[in-house]
Design an enzyme around this catalytic site. Structure first.
Site, PDB file in Angstrom:
ATOM      1  N   SER A 149      32.486  16.196 -85.658  1.00 48.07           N
ATOM      2  CA  SER A 149      31.269  15.929 -84.870  1.00 48.07           C
ATOM      3  C   SER A 149      30.469  17.187 -84.592  1.00 48.07           C
ATOM      4  O   SER A 149      31.008  18.162 -84.060  1.00 48.07           O
ATOM      5  CB  SER A 149      31.633  15.350 -83.496  1.00 48.07           C
ATOM      6  OG  SER A 149      32.376  14.179 -83.626  1.00 48.07           O
ATOM      7  N   HIS A 202      27.477  12.736 -87.294  1.00 43.66           N
ATOM      8  CA  HIS A 202      28.119  12.791 -88.604  1.00 43.66           C
ATOM      9  C   HIS A 202      27.090  12.414 -89.662  1.00 43.66           C
ATOM     10  O   HIS A 202      26.557  11.309 -89.645  1.00 43.66           O
ATOM     11  CB  HIS A 202      29.300  11.817 -88.677  1.00 43.66           C
ATOM     12  CG  HIS A 202      30.504  12.297 -87.933  1.00 43.66           C
ATOM     13  ND1 HIS A 202      31.695  12.592 -88.542  1.00 43.66           N
ATOM     14  CD2 HIS A 202      30.686  12.554 -86.620  1.00 43.66           C
ATOM     15  CE1 HIS A 202      32.565  13.006 -87.646  1.00 43.66           C
ATOM     16  NE2 HIS A 202      31.983  12.989 -86.468  1.00 43.66           N
ATOM     17  N   HIS A 253      36.374   7.345 -88.857  1.00 43.20           N
ATOM     18  CA  HIS A 253      37.393   7.284 -87.806  1.00 43.20           C
ATOM     19  C   HIS A 253      37.939   5.866 -87.688  1.00 43.20           C
ATOM     20  O   HIS A 253      37.229   4.886 -87.928  1.00 43.20           O
ATOM     21  CB  HIS A 253      36.792   7.653 -86.451  1.00 43.20           C
ATOM     22  CG  HIS A 253      36.143   9.007 -86.405  1.00 43.20           C
ATOM     23  ND1 HIS A 253      34.856   9.216 -86.830  1.00 43.20           N
ATOM     24  CD2 HIS A 253      36.614  10.194 -85.974  1.00 43.20           C
ATOM     25  CE1 HIS A 253      34.569  10.505 -86.657  1.00 43.20           C
ATOM     26  NE2 HIS A 253      35.597  11.118 -86.148  1.00 43.20           N
ATOM     27  N   TYR A 285      38.422   4.391 -84.925  1.00 39.90           N
ATOM     28  CA  TYR A 285      37.710   3.685 -83.840  1.00 39.90           C
ATOM     29  C   TYR A 285      36.415   3.032 -84.315  1.00 39.90           C
ATOM     30  O   TYR A 285      35.858   2.185 -83.631  1.00 39.90           O
ATOM     31  CB  TYR A 285      37.454   4.609 -82.639  1.00 39.90           C
ATOM     32  CG  TYR A 285      36.509   5.770 -82.882  1.00 39.90           C
ATOM     33  CD1 TYR A 285      35.147   5.574 -83.065  1.00 39.90           C
ATOM     34  CD2 TYR A 285      36.989   7.070 -82.909  1.00 39.90           C
ATOM     35  CE1 TYR A 285      34.289   6.638 -83.288  1.00 39.90           C
ATOM     36  CE2 TYR A 285      36.148   8.141 -83.127  1.00 39.90           C
ATOM     37  CZ  TYR A 285      34.796   7.917 -83.316  1.00 39.90           C
ATOM     38  OH  TYR A 285      33.958   8.976 -83.541  1.00 39.90           O
ATOM     39  N   GLU A 286      35.936   3.433 -85.483  1.00 35.36           N
ATOM     40  CA  GLU A 286      34.738   2.781 -86.021  1.00 35.36           C
ATOM     41  C   GLU A 286      35.069   1.402 -86.602  1.00 35.36           C
ATOM     42  O   GLU A 286      34.170   0.674 -86.996  1.00 35.36           O
ATOM     43  CB  GLU A 286      34.115   3.656 -87.114  1.00 35.36           C
ATOM     44  CG  GLU A 286      33.555   4.961 -86.568  1.00 35.36           C
ATOM     45  CD  GLU A 286      33.085   5.875 -87.685  1.00 35.36           C
ATOM     46  OE1 GLU A 286      31.949   5.727 -88.139  1.00 35.36           O
ATOM     47  OE2 GLU A 286      33.869   6.752 -88.110  1.00 35.36           O
ATOM     48  N   ALA A 304      36.342  18.008 -83.109  1.00 34.13           N
ATOM     49  CA  ALA A 304      36.070  18.250 -81.700  1.00 34.13           C
ATOM     50  C   ALA A 304      37.275  17.717 -80.931  1.00 34.13           C
ATOM     51  O   ALA A 304      37.818  16.677 -81.297  1.00 34.13           O
ATOM     52  CB  ALA A 304      34.809  17.506 -81.290  1.00 34.13           C
ATOM     53  N   MET A 349      40.466  12.249 -81.700  1.00 43.37           N
ATOM     54  CA  MET A 349      40.497  10.898 -82.272  1.00 43.37           C
ATOM     55  C   MET A 349      40.467  10.906 -83.807  1.00 43.37           C
ATOM     56  O   MET A 349      40.103   9.906 -84.427  1.00 43.37           O
ATOM     57  CB  MET A 349      39.302  10.093 -81.763  1.00 43.37           C
ATOM     58  CG  MET A 349      39.170  10.054 -80.242  1.00 43.37           C
ATOM     59  SD  MET A 349      37.637   9.271 -79.734  1.00 43.37           S
ATOM     60  CE  MET A 349      37.608   9.679 -77.975  1.00 43.37           C
ATOM     61  N   SER A 350      40.833  12.022 -84.402  1.00 39.88           N
ATOM     62  CA  SER A 350      40.748  12.081 -85.879  1.00 39.88           C
ATOM     63  C   SER A 350      41.912  12.885 -86.436  1.00 39.88           C
ATOM     64  O   SER A 350      42.943  13.028 -85.787  1.00 39.88           O
ATOM     65  CB  SER A 350      39.418  12.724 -86.291  1.00 39.88           C
ATOM     66  OG  SER A 350      39.379  14.088 -85.894  1.00 39.88           O
ATOM     67  N   ASN A 395      35.229  20.076 -74.611  1.00 43.15           N
ATOM     68  CA  ASN A 395      35.295  19.745 -73.176  1.00 43.15           C
ATOM     69  C   ASN A 395      36.731  19.879 -72.740  1.00 43.15           C
ATOM     70  O   ASN A 395      37.643  19.800 -73.568  1.00 43.15           O
ATOM     71  CB  ASN A 395      34.823  18.293 -72.954  1.00 43.15           C
ATOM     72  CG  ASN A 395      35.634  17.317 -73.790  1.00 43.15           C
ATOM     73  OD1 ASN A 395      35.382  17.147 -74.990  1.00 43.15           O
ATOM     74  ND2 ASN A 395      36.626  16.694 -73.188  1.00 43.15           N
ATOM     75  N   HIS A 397      29.635  12.103 -74.565  1.00 45.22           N
ATOM     76  CA  HIS A 397      29.523  12.473 -75.980  1.00 45.22           C
ATOM     77  C   HIS A 397      28.430  13.528 -76.199  1.00 45.22           C
ATOM     78  O   HIS A 397      28.561  14.385 -77.078  1.00 45.22           O
ATOM     79  CB  HIS A 397      29.257  11.218 -76.812  1.00 45.22           C
ATOM     80  CG  HIS A 397      29.290  11.449 -78.292  1.00 45.22           C
ATOM     81  ND1 HIS A 397      30.379  12.011 -78.934  1.00 45.22           N
ATOM     82  CD2 HIS A 397      28.373  11.213 -79.257  1.00 45.22           C
ATOM     83  CE1 HIS A 397      30.120  12.108 -80.231  1.00 45.22           C
ATOM     84  NE2 HIS A 397      28.909  11.635 -80.458  1.00 45.22           N
TER      85      HIS A 397
HETATM   86  N1  HPA Z   1      39.303  13.317 -75.909  1.00 45.35           N
HETATM   87  C1  HPA Z   1      39.405  12.808 -77.152  1.00 45.35           C
HETATM   88  N2  HPA Z   1      38.648  13.177 -78.165  1.00 45.35           N
HETATM   89  C2  HPA Z   1      37.738  14.136 -77.930  1.00 45.35           C
HETATM   90  C3  HPA Z   1      37.573  14.718 -76.678  1.00 45.35           C
HETATM   91  C4  HPA Z   1      38.412  14.287 -75.613  1.00 45.35           C
HETATM   92  O1  HPA Z   1      38.327  14.758 -74.465  1.00 45.35           O
HETATM   93  N3  HPA Z   1      36.576  15.636 -76.793  1.00 45.35           N
HETATM   94  C5  HPA Z   1      36.161  15.598 -78.066  1.00 45.35           C
HETATM   95  N4  HPA Z   1      36.861  14.701 -78.780  1.00 45.35           N
END
Ligand code: HPA
Length: 268
Positions: free
Chosen positions: A24, A55, A77, A79-80, A107, A205-206, A229, A241
């Site tokens: 991302s 993306h 991903h 989740y998509e 990320a 998440m990847s 973050n 996001h």
């Molecule tokens: N959690 C999960 N996936 C992420 C995060 C997070 O805090 N930040 C960026 N991708």
């Protein structure tokens, strides 16, 4: 998959040696590829379309300091709603094209309190908490063995090279364990406390399915997280996001410089 492999083989003069998967907000690296040949994902037979914001969805083939490489700008991903086969489609195609090493970027949320927002962290190992694996089902022996070893999933020699390269650019690259979750909701504070107890430094998440598929094929892996973050509950603020994308953009130049110097060192 064969269709995609044949499609790309027909159009590439030099087989790629190194693959790069951009997460991302990190797509800018693709602009640094020399003599680029660009394939939007929708032009490649069977290639999953990425729907995540930030993306781009294209494959860029070319070179970096005379190392032939292939860059996935945008990934699929789970989740998509993609099947796990689709989530690792790109990695398997790269492997079939002859790629021997892949650098993954992503990320991630920081769980380890020694990280700050914007830190780059080398993944040393992972926790697969996505409840699935790309290797489920009959084993495709043309890809790799039924029960692949995962004890050196994140190549030790590559990690040394990455740290050396970062140091030569004036910064340190700490290491950490990445917990891969399904998403797309960010974690709860309780989940983050749980992840800390079980040994996670980062959460995202990847990457986990891709590394499993790559190791299955014997591809050496390196993965770099951008801590966009601090994970849920660590700071008294919510996660969004936009912030993830903004931090990715802020750190982009440092990550670009790192990839630029590092990727040619992984090709030999
Ligand atoms: N959690 C999960 N996936 C992420 C995060 C997070 O805090 N930040 C960026 N991708």
């Amino acid at each position: 998959m064969k269709q995609a492999v044949d499609f790309l083989k027909d159009r590439l003069n030099t087989p790629p040696a190194v693959g790069v998967v951009l997460g991302s907000g990190l797509g800018a690296f693709a602009n640094h590829v020399e003599n680029p040949v660009v394939f939007p994902y929708e032009k490649i037979p069977g290639w999953p379309q990425s729907t995540a914001v930030g993306h781009a969805g294209k494959l860029v083939c070319g070179a970096l300091a005379s190392t032939p490489l292939i860059v996935m700008s945008g990934r699929a991903h789970l989740y998509e709603g993609h099947s796990i086969d689709k989530a690792v489609f790109g990695v398997r195609v790269m492997g079939k094209l002859g790629v021997k090493a892949i650098v993954f970027t992503n990320a991630a949320g920081g769980i380890n309190l020694s990280y700050g927002q914007g830190s780059l962290v080398l993944i040393s190992d992972h926790l697969n908490l996505q409840g699935t694996s790309p290797l489920i089902g009959p084993n495709d022996d043309s890809l790799g063995p039924r029960f692949p070893d995962m004890s050196d999933a994140y190549d030790a020699e590559f990690r040394v090279k990455a740290k050396e390269t970062a140091r030569s650019l004036g910064f340190e690259l700490p290491e950490g364990v990445y917990a891969g979750l399904l998403g797309p909701s960010y974690e709860t504070p309780a989940e983050i406390r749980f992840l800390r107890v079980i040994g996670a430094d980062l959460v995202g998440m990847s990457t986990v399915p891709e590394v499993i598929a790559a190791r299955h094929m014997g591809i050496r892996c390196l993965a770099i997280s951008c801590v966009t973050n601090m994970a849920a509950g660590i700071l008294p603020q919510k996660i969004n996001h936009e912030e993830v994308l903004e931090t990715g953009a802020r750190v982009r130049d440092r990550l670009l410089a790192l990839l630029h110097a590092l990727v040619p060192r992984l090709g030999a």
